[in-house]
Design an enzyme around this catalytic site. Structure first.
Site, PDB file in Angstrom:
ATOM      1  N   CYS A  96      17.981  12.599  42.482  1.00  0.00           N
ATOM      2  CA  CYS A  96      19.158  12.983  41.705  1.00  0.00           C
ATOM      3  C   CYS A  96      19.739  14.288  42.262  1.00  0.00           C
ATOM      4  O   CYS A  96      19.031  15.082  42.860  1.00  0.00           O
ATOM      5  CB  CYS A  96      18.795  13.180  40.236  1.00  0.00           C
TER       6      CYS A  96
ATOM      7  N   ASP B  47      19.149  24.598  46.876  1.00  0.00           N
ATOM      8  CA  ASP B  47      19.974  24.202  48.016  1.00  0.00           C
ATOM      9  C   ASP B  47      20.291  25.370  48.953  1.00  0.00           C
ATOM     10  O   ASP B  47      20.361  25.191  50.167  1.00  0.00           O
ATOM     11  CB  ASP B  47      21.270  23.528  47.544  1.00  0.00           C
TER      12      ASP B  47
ATOM     13  N   HIS C   5      11.937  13.626  42.732  1.00  0.00           N
ATOM     14  CA  HIS C   5      12.902  14.105  41.751  1.00  0.00           C
ATOM     15  C   HIS C   5      13.814  15.164  42.364  1.00  0.00           C
ATOM     16  O   HIS C   5      13.403  15.978  43.190  1.00  0.00           O
ATOM     17  CB  HIS C   5      12.188  14.723  40.544  1.00  0.00           C
TER      18      HIS C   5
ATOM     19  N   ASP D   9      22.775  25.305  40.934  1.00  0.00           N
ATOM     20  CA  ASP D   9      22.226  25.000  42.254  1.00  0.00           C
ATOM     21  C   ASP D   9      21.465  23.685  42.178  1.00  0.00           C
ATOM     22  O   ASP D   9      20.784  23.401  41.186  1.00  0.00           O
ATOM     23  CB  ASP D   9      21.261  26.093  42.714  1.00  0.00           C
TER      24      ASP D   9
END
Length: 243
Positions: free
Chosen positions: A168, A144, A112, A128
């Site tokens: 995603c 990130d 995920h 983020d």
């Protein structure tokens, strides 16, 4: 419904050929992560372990060493190391530790991906992008900013890294300066001329967000000149493919 996105640390031509193991590679390292969220009440996935097995087979066929010293596999399968937040972060630190010119690195994550509110004020979207470890409910997610600072910043010139992020919100999860969304027009392009005309545009947020990291910008410029880069996969050298 997922749209593939491609990001890179330097400007590339989409029609160029590439190899995940660069000519003259002296050492390979790989990190493969697959999370099915076994035992969770919600969000259970079914194919992430298979993704890792197939990716391992592919990169070994391309010359990557699968010895324990050079390849780490994290899966919630009861056999491999559990993909907890701590274990994932430790594995990422291991991947780039002692990196030197001539290394070829590879990262694959299947699980995920999500978003959390940006608290540092450096995301134009206000969010983020994140990786979701198996213990996210207790330990939280991996943002990130941390991924960039841990996987990209430490890499010296002459190292190549490819990443496939099958999750995603993965298109900008590495915060690389060039990115492109695979539009129907791009997907339909069949000729070398058409592809080469579709360079990856610059992500202006990168300059604003990481202008303080002058060493990274210098490395990206040097990599572009040398035809090699730090980055993540799906196209030419130094790319990240995500959905």
């Amino acid at each position: 419904s997922q749209v593939p996105q491609l990001s890179s640390s330097y400007k590339v031509h989409l029609g160029d050929k590439f190899s995940i193991k660069q000519p003259g590679t002296q050492r390979t390292r790989a990190l493969l992560i697959g999370i099915n969220y076994v035992g969770h009440n919600v969000g259970v996935l079914s194919g992430c372990h298979n993704d890792v097995h197939m990716m391992k087979q592919f990169i070994v066929s391309q010359g990557f060493d699968d010895s324990p010293d050079n390849m780490k596999i994290l899966m919630d399968d009861g056999v491999n190391t559990m993909p907890t937040r701590q274990n994932i972060e430790n594995a990422m630190r291991w991947l780039v530790s002692g990196a030197r010119a001539g290394d070829s690195f590879f990262v694959h994550y299947s699980g995920h991906g999500s978003q959390v509110k940006d608290t540092s004020g450096d995301e134009a979207s206000g969010m983020d992008q994140t990786m979701v470890p198996v213990d996210y409910q207790q330990a939280g997610q991996i943002i990130d900013d941390w991924i960039f600072e841990t996987l990209v910043l430490p890499l010296p010139r002459g190292v190549t890294m490819f990443c496939v992020m099958d999750c995603c919100h993965s298109g900008s999860i590495m915060d690389l300066p060039y990115e492109i969304v695979i539009t129907p027009e791009l997907a339909a392009a069949s000729s070398q001329t058409q592809l080469e005309a579709m360079d990856l545009p610059e992500n202006q947020d990168f300059v604003a967000k990481y202008s303080k990291h002058k060493s990274v910008i210098a490395k990206a410029a040097a990599a572009a000149a040398a035809g090699a880069a730090v980055g993540t996969v799906g196209g030419p050298v130094g790319m990240c493919l995500g959905c």
